[in-house]
Design an enzyme around this catalytic site. Structure first.
Site, PDB file in Angstrom:
ATOM      1  N   GLU A 145      -1.815 -10.803   2.067  1.00  0.00           N
ATOM      2  CA  GLU A 145      -0.651 -10.880   2.955  1.00  0.00           C
ATOM      3  C   GLU A 145      -0.645 -12.133   3.826  1.00  0.00           C
ATOM      4  OE1 GLU A 145      -0.204  -7.167   5.100  1.00  0.00           O
ATOM      5  OE2 GLU A 145       0.813  -6.284   3.389  1.00  0.00           O
ATOM      6  N   GLU A 316       0.797  -2.501  -2.651  1.00  0.00           N
ATOM      7  CA  GLU A 316       0.427  -1.442  -1.699  1.00  0.00           C
ATOM      8  C   GLU A 316       1.668  -0.587  -1.463  1.00  0.00           C
ATOM      9  OE1 GLU A 316      -1.255  -3.074   1.868  1.00  0.00           O
ATOM     10  OE2 GLU A 316      -2.557  -4.439   0.778  1.00  0.00           O
TER      11      GLU A 316
HETATM   12  C1  GAL Z   1      -1.141  -4.026   4.814  1.00  0.00           C
HETATM   13  C2  GAL Z   1      -2.480  -4.662   4.492  1.00  0.00           C
HETATM   14  C3  GAL Z   1      -3.542  -3.629   4.208  1.00  0.00           C
HETATM   15  C4  GAL Z   1      -3.482  -2.520   5.214  1.00  0.00           C
HETATM   16  C5  GAL Z   1      -2.111  -1.919   5.210  1.00  0.00           C
HETATM   17  C6  GAL Z   1      -1.944  -0.757   6.143  1.00  0.00           C
HETATM   18  O1  GAL Z   1      -0.376  -4.860   5.610  1.00  0.00           O
HETATM   19  O2  GAL Z   1      -2.382  -5.522   3.396  1.00  0.00           O
HETATM   20  O3  GAL Z   1      -4.811  -4.241   4.221  1.00  0.00           O
HETATM   21  O4  GAL Z   1      -3.808  -3.033   6.474  1.00  0.00           O
HETATM   22  O5  GAL Z   1      -1.194  -2.904   5.592  1.00  0.00           O
HETATM   23  O6  GAL Z   1      -0.622  -0.269   6.093  1.00  0.00           O
END
Ligand code: GAL
Length: 643
Positions: A145, A316
Site C-alpha cells: 500500500e 485484501e
Molecule cells: C491494509 C493493510 C493491511 C492491514 C489492513 C487492515 O491497509 O494493507 O496490512 O493493515 O489494512 O484493514
C-alpha cells in the site's frame, strides 16, 4: 473449471511453526488457492544487517506449497527494521509541519531516500534469488500500500535535495523554471536551484505551479522506488509482479506505477470506506452501514482493471469488522459473498481476504479475520466456502468491455487539490459522481487513463475535471470530433465542467478552456457556489458547486432557469457548465445513452448490475430484497447468471 481463485493473507511469523501445516490444510479445505505472505517480515528475514534468515521462510513456502497453495511473496519494504534507522537516521519521512515521523508502526521511510531505496531493492533481490523460481510461487508483491498513512510526500532535507535535482532535470535552468512558474508574481524569482524548498510552510498558499511540480516529483519517487524493486526481482524471477493499491488514494500516479507491473491489485474494505472515505448524507451512511457504498468498490475494480491492463485482483478483502474507521460495524450476513462476487463480475482473477486468523497482539487486535483469535471460524469463513463451491460451477469469464468509459487522471486530482476554488470541489468526487450516474442507469463502466490514445471502443466517454489533455488523448478526441456529426456518432464525449482547464505549467491557457477539437466554446468566467446555492436547470435537476459562464457558437442543449447555457454540444462533444446533481445526471445519462443505443435501466436503490461474458450479475447492497427485470434479488444477495 474456473481460473478465478480465492486467496488469503497469512503471517507465518505470527504463529508457532507447528500450526502452519494445519492452517494450510484448512485453507485448502475452505477452497482457498492463493496465500500472500512476507510483506512485513523484514525483522525476521534480516534481524541485523547482513544476517539473513531464510530458513523459516523456506519451510513456510514448502508447507503452503505441499498443501496445494500458491504463494504471493511480498517484499518487506513497508516495514524497515529498527536497525535500518541507525544506518540511515535521515530516512524517516518528515511531515508537512516539519516533524520527523518516528519508528514503532510502519511506512517510516521517505521514498526519495537513495540509501533506503537501495536497501529495499537489495532485499527484493535476495528474495528473488532464493524464491524466484520456487514451485509454489505465483507472484510477487512489491511493498504494501504505497501512500498509506499519508506517506507519499515527505518534506525533509532528503526530499528537498531530490526535489531540486528533479527540478534541474525538468527545467535545465533556473530562468526557465522562473518563467514556467510565473515567479515574477510576488517576487518569487530564484537565482539558483539550491534556493528552492518544498512548498510546505510558506506563509500563505504556495505558487500552484510549485505545488504541482512537488506533487509530480513525489509521485515520481514512488514510481522510481517501485521500479528499483521490480528490476531487482525481474533479474531472478519469471513470475508476475503486482502491488496492492488502496481506495481513494490519489497522491501518486497509479497508471505510471502500474506500467512497470504485471497485475494491479487493491485492498477493499467496503464498510471502513463508507464511514471513513466517502462523502454521503447520513441517511445513505445509515442505510449502507453494514454493506458499504454500492458503487465505491465497483469504481475501484474498474479503475484497477485499467491500471492492470486487464489483469487485476483484490488482494485484501474485508471479512468482518476492521479496526481503523471511526466506527467498525460487522457486515450483514451475505456481504462477504456479495463483495467477492462483485469483484469476479468485474473481472478479478483472485479475491484474497485479509486475514486468515485475527491477531491477538499488536496494532490490529480488533481486526477480524476468517478465523477468530482462538482459531474457531469467524462468520466470513462459511461465505468464503460458499463462493468456492459456486466458483467451481460458474466461471464469469474474462472481463468484458464496458459500455461507457471515464477518464481518471491523478494529475487532475493534484491540480484540483492545489486550486479547488470552491471548498467542496474534489476531483475524485466529481469523477465518482459521474461513475455513479452510469451505474444507476445499469451501465458497465471502464475507467481509462489520461494517455488513452483510442476512444473508439466506447459509445460514450466522460472526461470531467481533466487538468490538461495529453497529446495522445487530444489526438483521440480530434478523431472523435472528426466523425460525421450526426446523432448516430459512434463515440460521444461528455466533457466538463473544468475540462482542459490549465496548461501543464499551471497557467490559464489561451485560447481559454476548454479548447476541445471542433467545439467553439470558451469558459468566460467561473463561479464556485456553496451547497445552499444550486443552479436550477430547466426540465429538472440542478448544477452544484461550480458554474461556468460559456461563450461561443456550440448549440445549447440544456439551459439554467435563468436561460444561461448549462450544457452545449457540437458534433460528438457535449460540454457541461457545472457539476450535475443526481437528477440532472440521470437525465443526461439517459438521454446520451439512448442516442448511443446503449441498454439502460433505472436501477432500484442499492441494486447494481455488471455485465460478464456469462451474462449479467445482479448485486443487491440494499437491506431489503429488490426487483429487477422480473427477478428478485435478496437483501445483501447476488443473482448469478443462469441461476
Ligand atoms: C491494509 C493493510 C493491511 C492491514 C489492513 C487492515 O491497509 O494493507 O496490512 O493493515 O489494512 O484493514
Amino acid at each position: 473449471m474456473t481460473d478465478r481463485r480465492l486467496g488469503v493473507c497469512y503471517y507465518p511469523e505470527h504463529w508457532p511453526e507447528d500450526r502452519w501445516p494445519e492452517d494450510a490444510a484448512r485453507m485448502a479445505r475452505a477452497g482457498i488457492g492463493v496465500v500472500r505472505i512476507g510483506e512485513f517480515a523484514w525483522s525476521r528475514l534480516e534481524p541485523s544487517p547482513g544476517d539473513f534468515r531464510f530458513d523459516w521462510l523456506d519451510r513456510a513456502m514448502d508447507t503452503l506449497g505441499r498443501a496445494g497453495l500458491s504463494v504471493v511473496l511480498g517484499t518487506p519494504s513497508a516495514t524497515p527494521p529498527r536497525w535500518m534507522l541507525d544506518l540511515y537516521p535521515d530516512m524517516v519521512p518528515v511531515d508537512a509541519a516539519g516533524r520527523p515521523r518516528g519508528f514503532g508502526s510502519r511506512r517510516h521511510y521517505d521514498f526519495a531516500h537513495a540509501g533506503y531505496r537501495a536497501e529495499a531493492a537489495r532485499m527484493a533481490e535476495r528474495l528473488a534469488r532464493r524464491y524466484g523460481r520456487h514451485g509454489a510461487l505465483a507472484a510477487w508483491q512489491t511493498d504494501n500500500e504505497y501512500g498509506c498513512h499519508d506517506t507519499t510526500q515527505a518534506f525533509g532535507p532528503v526530499a528537498a535535495r531530490a526535489f531540486r535535482d528533479w527540478l534541474a532535470a525538468r527545467y535545465g535552468s533556473v530562468e526557465a523554471l522562473n518563467a514556467a512558474w510565473g515567479n515574477v508574481f510576488w517576487s518569487m524569482e530564484y537565482q539558483d536551484f539550491a534556493q528552492i524548498a518544498p512548498p510546505n510552510l510558506t506563509v500563505t498558499e504556495p505558487n500552484p505551479a510549485h505545488a504541482m511540480d512537488w506533487h509530480r516529483f513525489a509521485s515520481d519517487q514512488v514510481v522510481a522506488f517501485n521500479r528499483a524493486q521490480v528490476a531487482a526481482i525481474r533479474a531472478h524471477s519469471d513470475r508476475p509482479i503486482l502491488h496492492n493499491y488502496m481506495g481513494r488514494i490519489t497522491d501518486f500516479d497509479h497508471w505510471q506505477v502500474g506500467a512497470d507491473l504485471d497485475i494491479a491489485t487493491w485492498d477493499s474494505y467496503p464498510i471502513g470506506f463508507l464511514s471513513d472515505r466517502l462523502e454521503a448524507d447520513p441517511d445513505h451512511k445509515r442505510r449502507f452501514l453494514r454493506q458499504g457504498d454500492p458503487d465505491f468498490q465497483a469504481f475501484h475494480h474498474d479503475l484497477y482493471r485499467g491500471v492492470g491492463r486487464g489483469r487485476w485482483w483484490v488482494m485484501e478483502q474485508q471479512p468482518g469488522p476492521v479496526n481503523w474507521a471511526p466506527w467498525n460495524p460487522a457486515p450483514l450476513p451475505g456481504m462477504v459473498r456479495l463483495w467477492t462476487w462483485e469483484a469476479f463480475a468485474h473481472g478479478a482473477e483472485v479475491v484474497s481476504y485479509f486475514r486468515w486468523r485475527q491477531a491477538p497482539f499488536a496494532q490490529e487486535q480488533m481486526h477480524a479475520g476468517l478465523l477468530r483469535p482462538d482459531g474457531a471460524p469467524a462468520p466470513a469463513l462459511a461465505e468464503v466456502e460458499t463462493v468456492a463451491a459456486e466458483l467451481s460451477a460458474l466461471d464469469p469469464g474474462a472481463p468484458v468491455r464496458g459500455d461507457v468509459a471515464i477518464v481518471f487522471d491523478y494529475a487532475s486530482a493534484w491540480a484540483t487539490k492545489i486550486q479547488p476554488q470552491g471548498a467542496d470541489f474534489d476531483y475524485f468526487r466529481l469523477v465518482f459522481d459521474t461513475y455513479r450516474a452510469f451505474r444507476r442507469a445499469g451501465l458497465s463502466v471502464d475507467v481509462i487513463g489520461p494517455e488513452t490514445a483510442d476512444l473508439s471502443p466506447w459509445a460514450l466517454v466522460a472526461m470531467p475535471g481533466l487538468f490538461t489533455l495529453s497529446p495522445a488523448l487530444g489526438a483521440a478526441l480530434a478523431r472523435v470530433a472528426a466523425q460525421p456529426s450526426d446523432a448516430a456518432a459512434p463515440t460521444r464525449i461528455l466533457a466538463g465542467p473544468r475540462t482542459n482547464w490549465r496548461t501543464p505549467d499551471f497557467a490559464i491557457p489561451e485560447p481559454l478552456p476548454p479548447a476541445l477539437p471542433g467545439l467553439d466554446l470558451r469558459v468566460a468566467r467561473v463561479e464556485s457556489l456553496p451547497p445552499s446555492a444550486p443552479v436550477p436547470v430547466r426540465g429538472g435537476g440542478a448544477l452544484l458547486r461550480w458554474f461556468e459562464h460559456l461563450e461561443g457558437t456550440a448549440t445549447v442543449t440544456l439551459a439554467t432557469a435563468d436561460g444561461a447555457p448549462a450544457a452545449v454540444e457540437s458534433g460528438a462533444i457535449t460540454y457541461l457548465a457545472g457539476w450535475p446533481d443526481e437528477a440532472l445526471f440521470d437525465r443526461l445519462v439517459a438521454g446520451l445513452a439512448a442516442r448511443q443505443g446503449l441498454r439502460t435501466s433505472a436501477m432500484p436503490d442499492g441494486l447494481r448490475r455488471r455485465r460478464t461474458a456469462a451474462g449479467d450479475v445482479l448485486l443487491n447492497y440494499a437491506p431489503e430484497p429488490r426487483e429487477h427485470a422480473g427477478r428478485t434479488v435478496p437483501a445483501a444477495g447476488v443473482l448469478l447468471p443462469g441461476t
